[in-house]
Design a protein around this motif. Structure first.
Motif, short mmCIF file in Angstrom:
data_model
loop_
_atom_site.label_atom_id
_atom_site.label_comp_id
_atom_site.label_asym_id
_atom_site.label_seq_id
_atom_site.Cartn_x
_atom_site.Cartn_y
_atom_site.Cartn_z
N TRP A 114 3.22 32.62 -31.19
CA TRP A 114 3.94 33.44 -30.22
C TRP A 114 5.17 32.73 -29.70
O TRP A 114 6.19 33.38 -29.41
N ALA B 30 8.34 35.00 -30.40
CA ALA B 30 8.57 35.80 -29.20
C ALA B 30 9.94 36.48 -29.22
O ALA B 30 10.08 37.65 -28.83
N SER C 96 1.78 31.79 -24.19
CA SER C 96 3.05 31.39 -24.79
C SER C 96 4.13 31.14 -23.73
O SER C 96 4.48 32.04 -22.96
N GLN D 76 7.19 33.48 -24.44
CA GLN D 76 7.04 34.85 -23.96
C GLN D 76 7.34 34.93 -22.46
O GLN D 76 8.02 35.85 -22.00
#
Length: 279
Positions: free
Chosen positions: A40, A44, A113, A116
């Protein structure tokens, strides 16, 4: 299953990283967490570019079908949100938390993450952002009234009951947790949006995780399969009462494809399962 399948599986969701090989094999908690945090963080930016317009900056969308919390009210009526403490798990760019905050709730957005959560900051967040593993929530008992997770955490963990018990722990008595995941039936079909994705290609009952691994055999992405029955038993084992199980139908207005989700498949088989769990 103790050995990798000889047949290269297709991804149940997402896409294979460059130079990664897709296999079906065991993957425990530590490996799954490490692999998915890295995946991620690396993906992202691409994810937000590709899916950000559909998700919006401050919409609460449960699934690729486009079911909106404003319409569904799975957390309860919007009139009951002001002043409620809400934990969003696997928040990504915190679109759902932003929607909740606009309706007077006090959200906390949590994601594994870091990248993120940087997107959450880029869009704007007037509420706490927390980087943590869903299986070890850094909050005291009874800190929240509600919890939600739109395709966050649970598809990617080896021990979903551990996560569910942690969520129950941080909820107050009478609290509600709603989470959406890939509908388990989709694991029997290729992850293809067209006609080639309509024929059963694998056993629905094979719980062997889907793993993308690098040339050294280290996992770079892991997704875990649970049957519908498994998910129900997990919810009950964690001490929740299952209040509802929602399988959103594909709406006529939604013409987009998202990985293996598509209007063609969505009108024939369910793509998402949403579990409404009361403490």
């Amino acid at each position: 299953m103790n050995q990798e399948d000889e047949v290269e599986p297709t991804p149940p969701a997402g896409s294979v990283d460059d130079d990664a090989r897709a296999v079906r094999r065991r993957s425990g908690e530590t490996e799954s967490s490490r692999a998915n945090r890295g995946w991620w963080d690396r993906n992202a930016d691409e994810y937000q570019v590709e899916h950000g317009p559909f998700l919006g900056d401050d919409r609460f969308v449960w699934c690729p079908e486009g079911l909106d919390e404003a319409e569904a009210g799975l957390l309860g009526p919007a009139s009951g949100l002001p002043g409620r403490d809400v934990l969003e798990i696997g928040a990504g760019a915190a679109q759902c938390s932003r929607w909740l905050a606009a309706r007077g709730a006090r959200p906390v957005a949590l994601d594994l993450s870091h990248r993120q959560l940087q997107h959450a900051l880029r869009i704007g967040a007037g509420f706490p952002l927390v980087q943590a593993d869903a299986g070890a929530l850094p909050f005291p008992d009874g800190a929240f009234d509600l919890a939600c997770s739109a395709y966050g955490a649970l598809p990617f963990v080896a021990d979903p009951v551990r996560v569910l018990r942690e969520v129950r722990r941080v909820l107050r008595p009478g609290g509600r947790f709603v989470f959406s995941v890939t509908h388990p039936i989709r694991w029997a079909f290729p992850d293809e949006p067209g006609p080639e994705g309509l024929s059963v290609a694998a056993s629905y009952f094979d719980r062997t995780p889907y793993v993308e691994q690098d040339e050294t055999g280290d996992a770079v992405y892991v997704e875990h399969h649970r049957t519908i029955g498994d998910r129900v038993r997990d919810v009950v084992a964690a001490g929740f009462r299952l209040a509802d199980l929602v399988e959103p139908e594909w709406p006529d207005w939604n013409h987009q494809e998202w990985g293996g989700w598509s209007p063609l498949r969505g009108h024939l088989i369910p793509g998402t399962a949403i579990f409404v769990c009361d403490r």
